[in-house]
Each structure stands twice: as structure tokens, then as C-alpha cells.
Write an enzyme that holds these catalytic residues in place. Structure first.
Site, PDB file in Angstrom:
ATOM      1  N   TRP A 160      73.781  34.996  18.604  1.00  0.00           N
ATOM      2  CA  TRP A 160      74.488  36.283  18.583  1.00  0.00           C
ATOM      3  C   TRP A 160      75.701  36.342  19.526  1.00  0.00           C
ATOM      4  O   TRP A 160      76.786  36.734  19.124  1.00  0.00           O
ATOM      5  CB  TRP A 160      73.513  37.428  18.902  1.00  0.00           C
ATOM      6  CG  TRP A 160      74.210  38.756  18.862  1.00  0.00           C
ATOM      7  CD1 TRP A 160      74.582  39.540  19.907  1.00  0.00           C
ATOM      8  CD2 TRP A 160      74.671  39.436  17.686  1.00  0.00           C
ATOM      9  NE1 TRP A 160      75.223  40.664  19.479  1.00  0.00           N
ATOM     10  CE2 TRP A 160      75.296  40.625  18.109  1.00  0.00           C
ATOM     11  CE3 TRP A 160      74.617  39.149  16.319  1.00  0.00           C
ATOM     12  CZ2 TRP A 160      75.864  41.528  17.219  1.00  0.00           C
ATOM     13  CZ3 TRP A 160      75.176  40.065  15.428  1.00  0.00           C
ATOM     14  CH2 TRP A 160      75.791  41.230  15.878  1.00  0.00           C
ATOM     15  N   ASP A 206      69.905  35.272  14.801  1.00  0.00           N
ATOM     16  CA  ASP A 206      70.009  36.714  15.071  1.00  0.00           C
ATOM     17  C   ASP A 206      70.381  37.441  13.781  1.00  0.00           C
ATOM     18  O   ASP A 206      70.189  36.923  12.673  1.00  0.00           O
ATOM     19  CB  ASP A 206      71.001  36.970  16.218  1.00  0.00           C
ATOM     20  CG  ASP A 206      70.658  38.224  17.007  1.00  0.00           C
ATOM     21  OD1 ASP A 206      70.999  39.329  16.534  1.00  0.00           O
ATOM     22  OD2 ASP A 206      70.034  38.114  18.085  1.00  0.00           O
ATOM     23  N   ASP A 207      70.932  38.634  13.935  1.00  0.00           N
ATOM     24  CA  ASP A 207      71.271  39.494  12.800  1.00  0.00           C
ATOM     25  C   ASP A 207      72.172  38.754  11.798  1.00  0.00           C
ATOM     26  O   ASP A 207      72.903  37.843  12.173  1.00  0.00           O
ATOM     27  CB  ASP A 207      72.005  40.736  13.345  1.00  0.00           C
ATOM     28  CG  ASP A 207      71.925  41.917  12.395  1.00  0.00           C
ATOM     29  OD1 ASP A 207      71.439  41.762  11.269  1.00  0.00           O
ATOM     30  OD2 ASP A 207      72.355  43.014  12.811  1.00  0.00           O
ATOM     31  N   CYS A 258      71.015  46.081  12.920  1.00  0.00           N
ATOM     32  CA  CYS A 258      72.047  46.822  13.652  1.00  0.00           C
ATOM     33  C   CYS A 258      73.432  46.713  13.036  1.00  0.00           C
ATOM     34  O   CYS A 258      74.191  47.668  13.010  1.00  0.00           O
ATOM     35  CB  CYS A 258      72.091  46.346  15.103  1.00  0.00           C
ATOM     36  SG  CYS A 258      70.606  46.802  16.007  1.00  0.00           S
ATOM     37  N   LYS A 312      62.520  38.165  17.197  1.00  0.00           N
ATOM     38  CA  LYS A 312      63.195  39.204  17.988  1.00  0.00           C
ATOM     39  C   LYS A 312      63.242  40.449  17.120  1.00  0.00           C
ATOM     40  O   LYS A 312      63.778  40.425  16.011  1.00  0.00           O
ATOM     41  CB  LYS A 312      64.613  38.739  18.340  1.00  0.00           C
ATOM     42  CG  LYS A 312      65.494  39.814  18.963  1.00  0.00           C
ATOM     43  CD  LYS A 312      66.839  39.227  19.367  1.00  0.00           C
ATOM     44  CE  LYS A 312      67.841  40.296  19.773  1.00  0.00           C
ATOM     45  NZ  LYS A 312      69.158  39.714  20.100  1.00  0.00           N
ATOM     46  N   ASP A 353      64.426  44.224  16.805  1.00  0.00           N
ATOM     47  CA  ASP A 353      65.453  45.125  17.336  1.00  0.00           C
ATOM     48  C   ASP A 353      65.071  46.595  17.106  1.00  0.00           C
ATOM     49  O   ASP A 353      63.982  46.887  16.596  1.00  0.00           O
ATOM     50  CB  ASP A 353      66.792  44.750  16.673  1.00  0.00           C
ATOM     51  CG  ASP A 353      67.982  44.975  17.582  1.00  0.00           C
ATOM     52  OD1 ASP A 353      67.898  45.823  18.485  1.00  0.00           O
ATOM     53  OD2 ASP A 353      69.006  44.304  17.365  1.00  0.00           O
ATOM     54  N   TRP A 357      66.014  47.695  24.110  1.00  0.00           N
ATOM     55  CA  TRP A 357      67.095  47.939  25.075  1.00  0.00           C
ATOM     56  C   TRP A 357      66.646  48.724  26.309  1.00  0.00           C
ATOM     57  O   TRP A 357      67.468  49.339  26.992  1.00  0.00           O
ATOM     58  CB  TRP A 357      68.270  48.669  24.409  1.00  0.00           C
ATOM     59  CG  TRP A 357      68.565  48.232  23.010  1.00  0.00           C
ATOM     60  CD1 TRP A 357      68.623  46.946  22.558  1.00  0.00           C
ATOM     61  CD2 TRP A 357      68.832  49.063  21.877  1.00  0.00           C
ATOM     62  NE1 TRP A 357      68.914  46.929  21.214  1.00  0.00           N
ATOM     63  CE2 TRP A 357      69.045  48.222  20.780  1.00  0.00           C
ATOM     64  CE3 TRP A 357      68.919  50.444  21.702  1.00  0.00           C
ATOM     65  CZ2 TRP A 357      69.330  48.701  19.505  1.00  0.00           C
ATOM     66  CZ3 TRP A 357      69.204  50.928  20.431  1.00  0.00           C
ATOM     67  CH2 TRP A 357      69.407  50.054  19.352  1.00  0.00           C
ATOM     68  N   ARG A 401      63.435  43.490  26.141  1.00  0.00           N
ATOM     69  CA  ARG A 401      64.759  43.744  26.697  1.00  0.00           C
ATOM     70  C   ARG A 401      64.674  44.933  27.652  1.00  0.00           C
ATOM     71  O   ARG A 401      64.004  45.920  27.360  1.00  0.00           O
ATOM     72  CB  ARG A 401      65.752  44.021  25.571  1.00  0.00           C
ATOM     73  CG  ARG A 401      66.238  42.751  24.873  1.00  0.00           C
ATOM     74  CD  ARG A 401      67.454  42.181  25.583  1.00  0.00           C
ATOM     75  NE  ARG A 401      68.523  43.143  25.475  1.00  0.00           N
ATOM     76  CZ  ARG A 401      69.310  43.229  24.403  1.00  0.00           C
ATOM     77  NH1 ARG A 401      69.180  42.390  23.399  1.00  0.00           N
ATOM     78  NH2 ARG A 401      70.259  44.140  24.354  1.00  0.00           N
ATOM     79  N   ASP A 438      73.053  45.742  25.433  1.00  0.00           N
ATOM     80  CA  ASP A 438      73.551  44.372  25.213  1.00  0.00           C
ATOM     81  C   ASP A 438      74.427  43.882  26.360  1.00  0.00           C
ATOM     82  O   ASP A 438      75.287  44.602  26.855  1.00  0.00           O
ATOM     83  CB  ASP A 438      74.390  44.318  23.930  1.00  0.00           C
ATOM     84  CG  ASP A 438      73.518  44.397  22.694  1.00  0.00           C
ATOM     85  OD1 ASP A 438      72.301  44.630  22.832  1.00  0.00           O
ATOM     86  OD2 ASP A 438      74.075  44.224  21.597  1.00  0.00           O
TER      87      ASP A 438
HETATM   88  C1  GLA Z   1      71.405  44.686  18.877  1.00  0.00           C
HETATM   89  C2  GLA Z   1      70.719  43.709  19.819  1.00  0.00           C
HETATM   90  C3  GLA Z   1      71.590  42.477  19.996  1.00  0.00           C
HETATM   91  C4  GLA Z   1      71.849  41.850  18.648  1.00  0.00           C
HETATM   92  C5  GLA Z   1      72.479  42.853  17.690  1.00  0.00           C
HETATM   93  C6  GLA Z   1      72.578  42.343  16.276  1.00  0.00           C
HETATM   94  O1  GLA Z   1      72.567  45.183  19.425  1.00  0.00           O
HETATM   95  O2  GLA Z   1      70.470  44.317  21.058  1.00  0.00           O
HETATM   96  O3  GLA Z   1      70.996  41.561  20.877  1.00  0.00           O
HETATM   97  O4  GLA Z   1      70.653  41.372  18.132  1.00  0.00           O
HETATM   98  O5  GLA Z   1      71.719  44.056  17.647  1.00  0.00           O
HETATM   99  O6  GLA Z   1      73.157  43.270  15.414  1.00  0.00           O
END
Ligand code: GLA
Length: 716
Positions: free
Chosen positions: A98, A135-136, A185, A213, A215, A249, A266, A270
Site C-alpha cells: 500500500w 492491500d486494497d 476504502c 488485514k 479495514d 485506526w 492499528r 494512516d
Molecule cells: C485504509 C487503511 C490503509 C490502506 C487503505 C486502502 O486507509 O488504513 O492502511 O489499507 O485503507 O484503501
């Protein structure tokens, strides 16, 4: 040649308030703050109550010296792994795309395989890196006819199982991502796992996924503990061991509940690849030490080392602090383009050993003052890892003792610097001159062989912690101090100072001694003259003390980086400070903006400065915590502004504005929120060399803290 000789102008480091409040989402609620996720339902429910965490004890002395006992270390033992599934007994190590790619096209099968290859060929696998995580944006925006997620055929033409097989064949593991919401996200993201937990978990397990992971975007305002627990149970039901990474978060204080739900959580929004972000995240993750333990880790987010937005000193701080905080070490840069410096940082096995220590405790702050921290992590063999961390913009001497770090009484101790790889003996003091934004990370312990190591000799600058301003063509005085912290004497010690080209630096007092005894420092004064045409900016002088541990022994050298600053010309008349160069500037979220609001992370992305509907053409847009310094050259009288939270926060956020003259607070606004009227502030800065503008988080975390210094004017 210098015509006059006068002391260095100094700026006393102000008592920068260190925000130690719980994390919270940034302005867009999703920590992917610049992403369109702001429009997600999660954005509509961004906040929960965030009571402040108690501050760790602060020692009053300067330099920072830890108390002789270590109360923080006597705190409760690390909790047992509550999931008790034998996973993540040390913090997970690996890679996630990411931070380097976001959703760009280069995130694809070739990249993931390339990273796996490099893990093996660069020795990173042997160093402990194991998980290769997607990741995403790995999937299509719609589920297939069977309701399953569908890998994006352009990025992953052979599907995810093929990637997992490739990674597994190298002895590595594969991680994947989705969100505990209806969608992930990113706008180009894909359907999330909410209400599809078992189906998605089964799919991941069938592909051979080893890490998830999960989110928080588009969560429909549904209860977090419930959402994350449902996926925990779904993963468990697959029967496949899958490390479970909770990514909400820090919004619902997961450190209070997530030990029983996931292996890591987390703690903040970010991370981004800049110093303000790194500093803010460290501030928020440090106080959470007591909640971490084997199988249950605070996650201050993935690494930015190697992405180019910070200096190597800052990246070493990043890696050192992640290690001492027992944080997951997930490489976030594209290793296919890594420089030797990046690989050296990420591959430092002695630092990794601190992170991965089997005792599994997160380091605790045992002393903290004015942005200088002493953080201590107990290690399984009885040693202590000690981070001397300097978050300030000045070099600083940071000191503690073996006793304060919790080591037993002994005649002397072994202290190994894990970056310079030097081992010294100390009678007890553990001290270093730490560059701005730097961290000295040592491993200290008792050792019967201590007389074999050279004594720990340190070189400091008497003006440390202060901004050493030198004017072009004018001699200034600098004092260095060489100190022997060892049990044994150091013979034939001498100090030298090398200067940038064109500068004149000469010792004006004794710079050597036949024997440097413990507690008998060698003080040397120096005359430092920049050339008459020296440009404004920071300059490094390199100091060194060279000494001989014993007869016939090889010399030992301790370097010390000394920063001096040639200031820009001071303003003349009445001017807008947004038109004047900064001496230093630090901002939590993206850069300080001139004549714009803070906006989001990128530079220049702010809007017209607006407070309660009034638009101001001039001023500075910042995000708390922030501080900006200007050179006033002792001939200015007042600073005025109209301050407040910018309208771009939609009435949210709360901050405090403060103005300092040479380190003395001369004006403050008190707490202002997103509904407070604009506040006129005036400060008497008569005779000040340096004026500093500080915005604090208002005492309640930096959520939505976009602050404006509107119509900011200095009169000189
Ligand atoms: C959130 C997560 C990031 C990442 C993005 C992907 O913001 O906190 O670490 O995974 O989404 O869209």
C-alpha cells in the site's frame, strides 16, 4: 576574516507540548485521508470518545536523564496471548504494497512475485521477513455470480492462489486485505466482508492465505467489536492458521479489547511518508505499551522506509522506534527499487532482534522532556534495548543510566550501538548526542568481559538543544565537551571539528588531554565563521573525539553532528509572515501552507483560508501539532494574527495557538474549536532573535485540527 567575536545567538528550545492523546481519524475520517473514502459512511461516523491517556513520568532535568529507579518498567507484565493460537508470538514481519503503490497499476502479480524473490535473494527472509501482503484493489468492484470476491484479472491474471503457491514455494506466506464494511476504502476498491465473513474467509483459506488485514471503511456505523469478532470466528472456522490484523485506526480503542479478537491492531490513522506523520504516530503509540504482548501487538502502521519522503536519519528513527515498540515490521517500499541504504536499514538484524525478542514486551517511556525520549524494552536475556529518541529539530544530548533502565548493579556495563555497531563499557551513564529527528538505539547489559571494551566517551555541544545561529562573515563561539562515561580512563584524547568548505573553524582553548578521566570533561571553545556570502540554511559541522582505550590499543572515535544555521535576512517593516522564509517548520499532516488552509497531505492543496465564513487572502494553514519558526534578528516588535480552526473541518477540531519569543511564551489563544469565532492574537516579540508559532492539539488529540494563522503580520 572575522571582524567581531560574539557568542552564538541561541534559541532556547521551548517547552513543546507533546501531544499524548489517543489516536483518532484525520479530517476525512478514513485514514486514507486524501482518498475518496471520505464520502463513505464511515466518514459520517468518524469519532468516538477519546479520553486522554495518562502521561508517562517526565523528569525535570536537562539533558533528559531518567530517574534512578524505573517505575514504568515495574508495571504489569505483558498480557498472555489471549487468542492462544500460537500465531504472531513475535510481531509479524513482511511486506505490504500500500505505502508504495496505493491502487496504481504497478500493484500486480509481477510486483508481488518480485518482492518474494527479493526477500530470498536479499537475505530479508533470513532476517525474519515472512509475509507478502496484498492491500486494497486486488479484486474487482463486484462479486461474482457465486457471491465470491473476484481477483482483478489485469493485476492478477492467474488468480490469488497462484500467487500464494509462488510465495509458499519460497518458504514465505501470503497476506490479503478486505474491509469490515460494505466496500473497501478506495473508490476503485471492492466489496467488503461485512455480512460475507464466512464466505470470504473460506475463499481466502482455499487460496492458502496466511494473513488478513481487515479495514474499517464503509462500516455502516455498526459496532466495531462485533464486526471484527465475526471475522475472527469466520477465520477460525476455516481451520487455517491466519494472522488477523485489525485495522480500525484506533477509533474504538482496540488496545482495550482486541487482544481477544486479533493478533495486531492499528492504533492510529494512516502513516504517510513525512516526518510530521511519523512523529505524531510515535507520540500516540508509545503510551500503549502495557497493552501489547505475544500474539497481541499495537500496530502503528506499515513502514515507509525507502519511499523517499524522509531522510535516512528519520528512516532509522522509524525502524528503531518500531523495533523498540515491538511493532509489526511490514516493509512499505518497492524493494525492486531499494537503495543500499534502504536495504541496510531494513536488514539490520540487531535492530530486528529487538523487535522480535521472544519476551514480547513493548518498550516503555521512562523519561520524556521537550521532545527527548528515553524508551526501554526488556529483552529475554536480561539486556535492555534503549532508544534515545530526539523528536526535536535540534541536536540534543539524551541520557539515562543502566539502573534507570532496570539493569542490576554492576561495576560496568556493555553498551552496543545497534546502528554504528560499536561496543563500549560504561560505569552507568548511557548518553548520546542525537541529531534532530534521530534515534540512538543501544543494547545494554551486564557483561563480565566489560574491561575488554573501550570506555564510552561522548562529545556534546554546550549549546545543545538550542538553535545555533551564525551570521555570514561573523565569528561565533561554540563549546564542545568530551566526557568519559566509562569505568576506565581514556588516553590521549583529542577533539577536532571539521567545517563546510569556506568556513573558518579554530580551537580557541585546549582540544586534547593525555588522560580523559571519568567525570573530568574536556571543554574546548571554538571560533566558527561562515563565509561572508554563506546562504541561509542549516550547515553540519562534524565533531569527533579520538581516544585510546589502553596502551597499544587501536584508537576509538566518537563522532558528533553539530548543526549551525545561517538565518535568512530578518524582515524589514510590516510584512506578512507568509511571505517570509521559515527557519524551521513542522506540521502533523502535509506541509505548512502559505496563504492557503492546510488541506490534505499534498503541498499546495489547501483552500482559501476561511474562519467562520470569513475568507483571508494571507496567512498560514497548518495542522496541529505544528510549529513554525522565523528569524526576527532582534529588531521586530509585534506579531499579530487572527486565528481559528479552518472551516474545512466542518466545525470539528480543537486547537490552541501560542507565540514564543526566544523560547518564552508571549501570547496564547486558549482552546479554540471548530465553532469558536476567529480570535485576534497579538504578541510582543521585542528583541527576540527567533519567533515561533505553535499550534497544539487543544489537549484532545489532533482529530480535524486544521488551524489558520490568518492575516499574520510581523512589525519590525
Ligand atoms: C485504509 C487503511 C490503509 C490502506 C487503505 C486502502 O486507509 O488504513 O492502511 O489499507 O485503507 O484503501
Amino acid at each position: 576574516m572575522p571582524t567581531t567575536q560574539r557568542p552564538l545567538r541561541r534559541l532556547l528550545t521551548p517547552l513543546a507540548a507533546v501531544a499524548l492523546t489517543l489516536p483518532a481519524a484525520l479530517i476525512t475520517a478514513s485514514p486514507a485521508a486524501a482518498s475518496p473514502a471520505a464520502a463513505s459512511p464511515a466518514a459520517a461516523h468518524p469519532s468516538v470518545a477519546h479520553p486522554p491517556v495518562a502521561r508517562p513520568a517526565v523528569t525535570p532535568s536537562r539533558p533528559v536523564t531518567a530517574p534512578t529507579a524505573a517505575p514504568a518498567l515495574a508495571a504489569a507484565p505483558a498480557p498472555a496471548p489471549l487468542l492462544d493460537d500460537g500465531l504472531a508470538l513475535t510481531p509479524p514481519m513482511g511486506f505490504n504494497n500500500w505505502n508504495s503503490t496505493h491502487c496504481r497499476a504497478e500493484f500486480n502479480e509481477a510486483m508481488v512475485k518480485g518482492i518474494a524473490d527479493l526477500f530470498v535473494t536479499e537475505g530479508l527472509k533470513d532476517a525474519g521477513y515472512q509475509y507478502v501482503n496484498l492491500d486494497d484493489c486486488w479484486a474487482l468492484p463486484e462479486r461474482g455470480p457465486d457471491g465470491n470476491l473476484v481477483p482483478d484479472p489485469v493485476r492478477f491474471p492467474n488468480g490469488i492462489k497462484a500467487v500464494a503457491d509462488y510465495v509458499h514455494a519460497k518458504g514465505l506466506k501470503l497476506g490479503i486485505y478486505t474491509s469490515a464494511g460494505t466496500k473497501t476504502c478506495n473508490r476503485a476498491g471492492f466489496p467488503g466482508g461485512l455480512d460475507h465473513e464466512q464466505q470470504d474467509a473460506n475463499l481466502f483459506a482455499s487460496w492458502g492465505v496466511d494473513y488478513l488485514k481487515y479495514d474499517n471503511c464503509n462500516n455502516q456505523g455498526r459496532d466495531a467489536i462485533e464486526r471484527y469478532t465475526t471475522m475472527r470466528d469466520a477465520l477460525k472456522a476455516t481451520g487455517r492458521p491466519i494472522v488477523y490484523s485489525i485495522c480500525e485506526w484506533g477509533q474504538n480503542k482496540p488496545w482495550l479489547w482486541a487482544q481477544q479478537v486479533g493478533h495486531l491492531w492499528r492504533t492510529t490513522g494512516d502513516i504517510s511518508d513525512n516526518w510530521g506523520s511519523l512523529k505524531g504516530i510515535i507520540q500516540r503509540n508509545l503510551p500503549l505499551a502495557q497493552y501489547a504482548g505475544p500474539g497481541a501487538w499495537n500496530d502503528p502502521d506499515m513502514l515507509e522506509v525507502g519511499n523517499g519522503g524522509m531522510t535516512d536519519i528519520e528512516y532509522r528513527t522509524h525502524f528503531s522506534m518500531w523495533a523498540i515498540m515491538a511493532a509489526p515490521l511490514l516493509i512499505g517500499s518497492d524493494l525492486r527499487k531499494a537503495t543500499p541504504a534502504t536495504l541496510e536499514i531494513l536488514g539490520n538484524r540487531e535492530v530486528i532482534a529487538v523487535d522480535q525478542d521472544r519476551l514480547g514486551v513493548q518498550g516503555e517511556v521512562i523519561a520524556q522532556e521537550n521532545g527527548r525520549y528515553v524508551v526501554v524494552k526488556r529483552l529475554q536475556n536480561g539486556d535492555r534495548a534503549i532508544a534515545l529518541y530526539n523528536e526535536t529539530d535540534r541536536a540534543a544530548t539524551i541520557s539515562t543510566t543502566a539502573a534507570a533502565a532496570g539493569l542490576p548493579q554492576a561495576p560496568a556495563y556493555r553498551v552496543r550501538d545497534l546502528w554504528t555497531k560499536t561496543t563500549r563499557e560504561t560505569a552507568g551513564v548511557i548518553s548520546a548526542t542525537v541529531p534532530p529527528h534521530g534515534t540512538v538505539l543501544v543494547r545494554a547489559g551486564t557483561d563480565r568481559r566489560w574491561p575488554l571494551y573501550p570506555p564510552a566517551v561522548e562529545l556534546t555541544v554546550a549549546t545543545e538543544g538550542e538553535l545555533a545561529l551564525v551570521e555570514p562573515g561573523t565569528a561565533a563561539v561554540l563549546t564542545t565537551v568530551g566526557t568519559n562515561h566509562g569505568r576506565l580512563p581514556a588516553a590521549l584524547s583529542h577533539v577536532d571539528l571539521s567545517e563546510p568548505a569556506g568556513w573558518a573553524v579554530t580551537a580557541t582553548s585546549r582540544s586534547s588531554t593525555p588522560v580523559l578521566l571519568p567525570n573530568r570533561p574536556l571543554r574546548t571553545t571554538w571560533s566558527v565563521t561562515p563565509p561572508a556570502d554563506a546562504k541561509p540554511g542549516s550547515y553540519e559541522l562534524t565533531g569527533r573525539i579520538t581516544y585510546y582505550p589502553g596502551q597499544g590499543a587501536r584508537p576509538s572515535v566518537t563522532p558528533a553532528a553539530i548543526t549551525v544555521v545561517v538565518p535568512p535576512p530578518a524582515p524589514i517593516g510590516t510584512v506578512f509572515l507568509s511571505d517570509v522564509p521559515f527557519l524551521t517548520a513542522s506540521n502533523f499532516y502535509g506541509p505548512v501552507e502559505r496563504d492557503r488552509s492546510n488541506g490534505e497531505r499534498p503541498g499546495g492543496d489547501g483552500k482559501p483560508i476561511t474562519i467562520r465564513g470569513t475568507v483571508y487572502a494571507k496567512g498560514l494553514g497548518v495542522h496541529a501539532p505544528s510549529d513554525v519558526e522565523f528569524y526576527a534578528g532582534r529588531h521586530c516588535s509585534t506579531v499579530r494574527a487572527v486565528v481559528g480552526v479552518d472551516d474545512e473541518t466542518n466545525r470539528r477540531g480543537s486547537v490552541g495557538f501560542e507565540i514564543y519569543a526566544d523560547g518564552r511564551k508571549v501570547a496564547e489563544s486558549g482552546q479554540l474549536t471548530g465553532v469558536s469565532p476567529a480570535f485576534p492574537i497579538t504578541a510582543d516579540v521585542n528583541g527576540a532573535t527567533v519567533v515561533k508559532l505553535v499550534v497544539t492539539d487543544g489537549g484532545d488529540g489532533q482529530n480535524y485540527d486544521h488551524a489558520d494563522w490568518a492575516d499574520l503580520i510581523i512589525t519590525c
